[in-house]
Write a protein that holds these residues in place. Structure first.
Motif, short mmCIF file in Angstrom:
data_model
loop_
_atom_site.label_atom_id
_atom_site.label_comp_id
_atom_site.label_asym_id
_atom_site.label_seq_id
_atom_site.Cartn_x
_atom_site.Cartn_y
_atom_site.Cartn_z
N VAL A 1 0.86 -1.18 0.00
CA VAL A 1 0.00 0.00 0.00
C VAL A 1 0.89 1.23 0.00
O VAL A 1 1.94 1.25 0.64
N GLN A 2 0.48 2.21 -0.76
CA GLN A 2 1.25 3.45 -0.84
C GLN A 2 0.71 4.45 0.18
O GLN A 2 -0.42 4.35 0.64
N VAL B 1 -3.91 -4.57 6.94
CA VAL B 1 -2.63 -4.07 6.43
C VAL B 1 -1.56 -4.41 7.46
O VAL B 1 -1.65 -4.01 8.62
N ARG B 2 -0.56 -5.17 7.02
CA ARG B 2 0.51 -5.61 7.92
C ARG B 2 1.42 -4.44 8.30
O ARG B 2 1.42 -3.40 7.65
N PRO B 3 2.23 -4.61 9.35
CA PRO B 3 3.14 -3.55 9.76
C PRO B 3 4.15 -3.13 8.68
O PRO B 3 4.67 -2.02 8.72
N ASP B 4 4.40 -4.00 7.70
CA ASP B 4 5.34 -3.65 6.62
C ASP B 4 4.62 -3.02 5.43
O ASP B 4 5.17 -2.92 4.35
N LEU C 1 -7.21 0.47 -1.25
CA LEU C 1 -7.21 -0.84 -0.60
C LEU C 1 -8.06 -1.87 -1.35
O LEU C 1 -8.12 -3.02 -0.96
N GLY C 2 -8.70 -1.43 -2.42
CA GLY C 2 -9.42 -2.36 -3.28
C GLY C 2 -10.82 -2.72 -2.84
O GLY C 2 -11.30 -3.82 -3.13
N VAL C 3 -11.49 -1.80 -2.14
CA VAL C 3 -12.88 -2.05 -1.74
C VAL C 3 -13.73 -0.84 -2.09
O VAL C 3 -13.22 0.26 -2.29
N LEU D 1 -2.90 -3.08 10.94
CA LEU D 1 -4.08 -2.22 10.97
C LEU D 1 -5.22 -2.93 10.26
O LEU D 1 -5.03 -3.50 9.18
N CYS D 2 -6.39 -2.87 10.86
CA CYS D 2 -7.60 -3.39 10.22
C CYS D 2 -8.50 -2.19 9.93
O CYS D 2 -9.05 -1.59 10.84
N PHE D 3 -8.59 -1.83 8.64
CA PHE D 3 -9.45 -0.72 8.22
C PHE D 3 -10.85 -1.28 7.99
O PHE D 3 -11.05 -2.17 7.17
N CYS D 4 -11.81 -0.74 8.74
CA CYS D 4 -13.20 -1.19 8.63
C CYS D 4 -14.02 -0.14 7.90
O CYS D 4 -14.03 1.04 8.28
N PHE D 5 -14.71 -0.56 6.85
CA PHE D 5 -15.54 0.31 6.01
C PHE D 5 -17.00 -0.10 6.15
O PHE D 5 -17.30 -1.24 6.48
N GLY D 6 -17.88 0.84 5.81
CA GLY D 6 -19.31 0.52 5.71
C GLY D 6 -19.95 0.08 6.99
O GLY D 6 -20.84 -0.77 6.98
N GLY D 7 -19.52 0.60 8.10
CA GLY D 7 -20.15 0.27 9.38
C GLY D 7 -19.75 -1.05 9.99
O GLY D 7 -20.36 -1.50 10.94
#
Length: 194
Positions: free
Chosen positions: A106-107, A181-184, A169-171, A133-139
């Motif tokens: 990810v950039q 998203v991993r720490p790297d 992120l492709g969603v 990191l876990c990015f949560c979308f749409g509630g």
């Protein structure tokens, strides 16, 4: 070699931290070879092509380079053919035991916190330290939080009004989805609710 070395260290560093902290077993370290060996091979191929473009070895390669450079002066399509030093590229990781979906880097993106302060994707990763990191979308409310994962609710913790983070992120920004998203800085998995 510097970029690749940093990527190698970043890949290995978080994995070592997880093993030392007891968050993962030793088998996580085995994924280093699965991920970084193909990345190194790809970077060597890119470097080899770039070097041959910059320093042709045969009359045919010289003619090709002169033709490409000449066309690029007048035609936009040919500018993409000019290989002027792309020595290191971000590599996708192939599917493996530790990364069943494969991994895509990810950039960095400019983001906004809920309180209006600016931040970036890389800043959020730095703040998370060794955590993914876990990015949560749409509630999406239920996400795998804990020692290894920090949950970021998009629309609550950070704002993504133009949907650039979701697209990156492709969603879909309106889909109920969670992206790990991993720490790297590699997207490890995506879960879209049906």
């Amino acid at each position: 070699g510097g970029n690749t070395g940093i990527q190698d260290a970043n890949n290995l560093g978080w994995k070592l931290a997880w093993v030392v902290k007891g968050w993962a077993g030793d088998d996580l370290l085995d994924s280093y070879q699965d991920e970084r060996h193909p990345a190194a091979a790809e970077n060597l191929a890119v470097t080899r092509r770039t070097t041959r473009f910059l320093a042709p070895r045969s009359p045919a390669e010289h003619r090709l380079r002169r033709a490409v450079v000449s066309l690029a002066r007048r035609n936009a399509f040919a500018r993409t053919l000019v290989n002027a030093g792309r020595m290191s590229v971000a590599n996708a990781y192939p599917p493996s035991k530790a990364l069943p979906e494969g991994g895509v880097t990810v950039q960095n993106l400019a983001l906004q916190r809920a309180d209006g302060r600016t931040t970036t994707l890389m800043q959020l990763l730095r703040e998370a330290g060794d955590q993914a990191l876990c990015f949560c979308f749409g509630g999406v409310e239920h996400a795998p939080a804990g020692d290894t994962v920090r949950v970021v609710h998009v629309g609550v913790d950070i704002r993504d009004p133009r949907g650039q983070l979701a697209a990156h992120l492709g969603v879909s920004p309106t889909a109920a989805a969670a992206v790990l998203v991993r720490p790297d800085a590699y997207r490890a998995s995506t879960l879209v609710a049906a």
